[in-house]
Design an enzyme around this catalytic site. Structure first.
Site, PDB file in Angstrom:
ATOM      1  N   TYR A 235       0.830  -1.194   0.000  1.00 46.43           N
ATOM      2  CA  TYR A 235       0.000   0.000   0.000  1.00 46.43           C
ATOM      3  C   TYR A 235       0.868   1.249   0.000  1.00 46.43           C
ATOM      4  O   TYR A 235       1.865   1.328   0.715  1.00 46.43           O
ATOM      5  CB  TYR A 235      -0.903   0.021   1.235  1.00 46.43           C
ATOM      6  CG  TYR A 235      -1.753   1.269   1.315  1.00 46.43           C
ATOM      7  CD1 TYR A 235      -2.960   1.340   0.627  1.00 46.43           C
ATOM      8  CD2 TYR A 235      -1.332   2.373   2.040  1.00 46.43           C
ATOM      9  CE1 TYR A 235      -3.725   2.482   0.684  1.00 46.43           C
ATOM     10  CE2 TYR A 235      -2.092   3.514   2.092  1.00 46.43           C
ATOM     11  CZ  TYR A 235      -3.295   3.575   1.415  1.00 46.43           C
ATOM     12  OH  TYR A 235      -4.055   4.715   1.461  1.00 46.43           O
TER      13      TYR A 235
ATOM     14  N   TRP B 280       1.212   5.536  -2.087  1.00 49.80           N
ATOM     15  CA  TRP B 280       0.942   6.384  -3.250  1.00 49.80           C
ATOM     16  C   TRP B 280       1.945   6.170  -4.367  1.00 49.80           C
ATOM     17  O   TRP B 280       1.645   6.436  -5.531  1.00 49.80           O
ATOM     18  CB  TRP B 280       0.938   7.850  -2.822  1.00 49.80           C
ATOM     19  CG  TRP B 280      -0.378   8.289  -2.275  1.00 49.80           C
ATOM     20  CD1 TRP B 280      -0.973   7.830  -1.135  1.00 49.80           C
ATOM     21  CD2 TRP B 280      -1.261   9.247  -2.841  1.00 49.80           C
ATOM     22  NE1 TRP B 280      -2.182   8.463  -0.947  1.00 49.80           N
ATOM     23  CE2 TRP B 280      -2.390   9.343  -1.982  1.00 49.80           C
ATOM     24  CE3 TRP B 280      -1.226  10.051  -3.963  1.00 49.80           C
ATOM     25  CZ2 TRP B 280      -3.451  10.210  -2.230  1.00 49.80           C
ATOM     26  CZ3 TRP B 280      -2.283  10.913  -4.210  1.00 49.80           C
ATOM     27  CH2 TRP B 280      -3.386  10.985  -3.361  1.00 49.80           C
TER      28      TRP B 280
END
Length: 774
Positions: A110, A112
């Site tokens: 996980y 960005w």
């Protein structure tokens, strides 16, 4: 001096390059509100903390997987060659697959990552893992996990709702009153998943103000709203927003101001919610006086606001942060119910919003097609975890957990493989995570810097940054498509994730399957061709690849204005919602059937374990708000100049009210110890009335830097709030993070103040040469 265009989640910039170095950074010419985070390109890429060569924890290299795992974070690293690194990783993955099965590899990754469509690290790692038989994955996001699970039962998926939000021009023309819970923080609107060409959130809000929109904000933090909006501001106790929403709804009901026709035609379950609202089921009406006792907001403010909301075209909106709390599912559910009672859902300028400016694109025009990205293949492993349950996964193998009404089992994890994120930023209760992190046999990461993730790994593979590679940048809620061209040579021996996985896939006999015999340019051409096809289906013509690559960018034609749930309001039969009933579910029969005390069948005020109304305030009297930072994206570029210039006394800044500072004899610039029973961190002090008494603000994203590396419970030197936050699920339904339900105490740090050392590399052994840690 050569100029190069680069794009990121926080904006698009022109880099001036001289002798291979970035000399200046200028925002894109069309961006009216550029983010200062871009200035960190100046020093962030060539920073001494970059990982320059593959490196392996010393004991792991000498003795193999599972050795001295308690030394993760503390041991030196030994640099090795890429071929040896590929062999080491490939052999370990094969060992675990053969002995334990692919479910023993956790590769949720996980984070960005970067903005490009091809060099997007999670896409790369998931494609690679699926080529070798699959992996245990994670679902949902730290941003709004609780809402991702509850909202499909109520109104529809979170991603669908965000893409359909009523757009700024419609709000400018029609919205008379915007009531905000948790504000509309423009620091969050700096970013957008997939890239930002033009920051539009500030323009949209100020246009509404000029058109006469009145803004009302409920938040313990005043700068959650731009000063130019001149918002009427009320300061509730954190985590009490649901009580205020219930009281607004109660006033509407008692004064006959709720829209009965809307509730009957477009909703189900109001008749089961009404007895709770009026107190018939528990003897306690959820009126303004009741909410005032919980929230601290005056009862007359609540009751008079409810009347004003009913008489005006009203948009009610809540930030994502509100549902990152105990029982966070209730916040956005109750917001939808309140909007339904007003009866303005589907009308221009009315209804509800779920995080305007949560990212730049919410409220921006949206085009109904998906940009092409790297195909991830099929995951043959069914196991998964809710994203915020990583410590539970590692500490509780074989144990069951509840999620969205079903029971699942945590697999026994032998390898954690991470690329494109930083769990030592995202996750709560880092001391618990540190204990969990000692359980697997191997931790393998792709990293650009020597942050806490790389320091707590066994194998570290150096990855390139955005300006060091070629890509295509485009986002659903943005107007531009960019040809991102490599601006500088990669630092050291850093490689892009595609080449790293290609090397490992070659060792494992999967290279052809992973690469499909395409190099970077051929993949970009392939993805661009798909983009042209999808755009053409929407009547949008995009230049052929060579033309696009030469001109560097393409401005999309203006999209249509949007009104959230307009089609549903026009005809609920022709455009039903994606709920069990096809309508807005004020009471959900399905959620009720799960029989969860932590998430009943309708929105409910459920007291958090840690809040200013808890008995624990006798020991820890301050409520910690660990919101998103203004100077970086999560922990990205914390080592860069924009983030570093905002530090106070060399570490992350904590904001406290003048009253609370006075009570503790604190002064601006003091280094303070922030602590509770879970841990402690040091921060630099700011004193401001921007936070209410009883509340302190410490943004997330400072790199975790313990005084004693590898030691559970060690004092963090840099100001990471997640050594303090709780690692439990929002409820058994959503299992989201509860970072904003945290109590702490603060005192001046009177011992010798330790130096922050996380921005310099750890001890590295380079053949006969050893680079000592600071």
């Amino acid at each position: 001096m050569e100029k190069a265009l680069t794009a990121s989640h926080w904006g698009t910039y022109y880099l001036s390059i001289e002798d291979g170095q970035i000399k200046s950074v200028e925002p894109h010419r069309e961006d009216p509100d550029p983010s200062p985070i871009g200035q960190s390109f100046l020093d962030g890429i060539q920073h001494p903390c970059r990982v320059k060569k593959p490196a392996v924890r010393k004991s792991y290299l000498e003795q193999g997987p599972g050795v001295a795992t308690h030394k993760r974070g503390a041991e030196p690293f030994v640099e090795i060659e890429w071929d040896q690194a590929f062999e080491l990783v490939g052999n370990e993955l094969n060992r675990v697959r053969q002995q334990y099965g692919n479910q023993s590899i956790f590769a949720g990754s996980y984070g960005w990552a970067s903005a490009g469509r091809f060099h997007h690290a999670p896409s790369q790692i998931h494609r690679f893992m699926n080529c070798i038989g699959g992996y245990t994955k994670s679902v949902n996001t730290y941003s709004y996990a609780a809402s991702e699970v509850i909202l499909p039962h109520v109104v529809g998926s979170m991603s669908w709702l965000l893409n359909q939000h009523t757009s700024w021009p419609v709000l400018e023309k029609h919205c008379e009153l915007m009531v905000m819970f948790g504000g509309v923080a423009l620091k969050n609107g700096q970013i957008n998943a997939g890239g930002v060409g033009r920051h539009s959130a500030k323009d949209g809000l100020l246009a509404c103000k000029r058109a006469g929109t009145k803004f009302v904000n409920f938040s313990p933090v005043r700068d959650d709203v731009d000063q130019g909006l001149e918002a009427v501001h009320y300061e509730p106790k954190p985590n009490t927003d649901v009580s205020i929403m219930l009281a607004l709804a109660h006033t509407l009901y008692e004064q006959g101001l709720h829209d009965k026709a809307f509730l009957e035609q477009y909703c189900v379950g109001f008749e089961k919610f009404e007895p709770y609202l009026t107190g018939k089921v528990d003897g306690q009406p959820k009126d303004a006086k009741w909410a005032a006792n919980i929230s601290g907001v005056d009862a007359t403010v609540i009751s008079s606001l409810a009347v004003e909301m009913a008489r005006k075209r009203t948009m009610v909106t809540a930030s994502w942060s509100l549902q990152r709390a105990d029982h966070g599912e209730q916040t956005h559910w109750m917001l939808v119910v309140l909007a339904a009672m007003l009866g303005q859902i589907g009308l221009p300028g009315g209804g509800f919003g779920l995080g305007y400016a949560g990212v730049n694109g919410v409220g921006h025009q949206f085009r109904d097609f998906t940009w092409a990205s790297l195909d991830q293949g099929v995951n043959k492993v069914a196991d998964f975890i809710p994203v915020a349950r990583i410590s539970d996964l590692l500490l509780k193998p074989g144990q069951s957990f509840q999620y969205n009404g079903q029971s699942y089992t945590y697999p026994d994890t032998k390898v954690v493989y991470w690329a494109g994120g930083n769990p030592f930023h995202h996750h709560q209760d880092l001391n618990r995570l540190l204990k969990a992190w000692q359980q697997p046999d191997s931790i393998i990461v792709h990293e650009q810097t020597w942050n806490a993730l790389s320091r707590h790994a066994d194998i570290v593979l150096p990855a390139t940054m955005t300006a060091e590679r070629n890509d295509i940048v485009c986002a659903k809620r943005d107007d531009y498509v960019y040809a991102l061209k490599q601006a500088v040579v990669p630092v050291g021996e850093a490689r892009n994730d595609y080449d790293i996985f290609g090397g490992i896939a070659d060792v494992m006999g999967k290279k052809d399957e992973f690469t499909e015999d395409r190099n970077e340019k051929e993949w970009l051409q392939f993805l661009h061709a798909r983009n042209r096809q999808r755009a053409a289906a929407q009547g949008i013509e995009i230049p052929e690849f060579d033309v696009f690559w030469e001109q560097g960018e393409y401005l999309l034609p203006e999209g249509p204005d949007l009104i959230l749930l307009e089609a549903f309001r026009r005809s609920p039969e022709a455009s039903p919602l994606r709920t069990m009933s096809g309508k807005l579910e004020i009471f959900s029969e399905r959620v009720a059937s799960f029989e969860l005390a932590s998430c009943p069948g309708h929105p409910t005020w459920l007291e958090p374990k840690e809040w200013l109304g808890a008995e624990l305030v006798q020991k820890f009297p301050l409520h910690l708000i660990s919101n998103q930072p203004a100077t970086r994206l999560h922990s990205q570029f914390d080592h860069g100049q924009t983030s570093q210039r905002a530090k106070v006394s060399g570490r992350e800044a904590l904001t406290i009210s003048p009253q609370d500072a006075h009570d503790r004899a604190l002064s601006v610039g003091d280094v303070v110890k922030v602590y509770n029973d879970r841990g402690a961190t040091l921060a630099g002090l700011i004193i401001s009335d921007k936070v209410q008494p009883g509340v302190v603000q410490l943004p997330t994203g400072a790199w975790y830097d313990p005084v004693e590396p590898g030691i559970i419970g060690s004092l963090d030197k840099a100001g990471n709030p997640n050594v303090l936050t709780r690692d439990v699920g929002s409820s058994e339904l959503g299992q989201g993070p509860v970072a904003h339900s945290t109590l702490v105490e603060i005192e001046k740090y009177t011992s010798e103040i330790p130096e922050v050392t996380i921005y310099t590399p750890p001890e590295i052994i380079r053949g006969p040469e050893t680079i000592k840690a600071p």
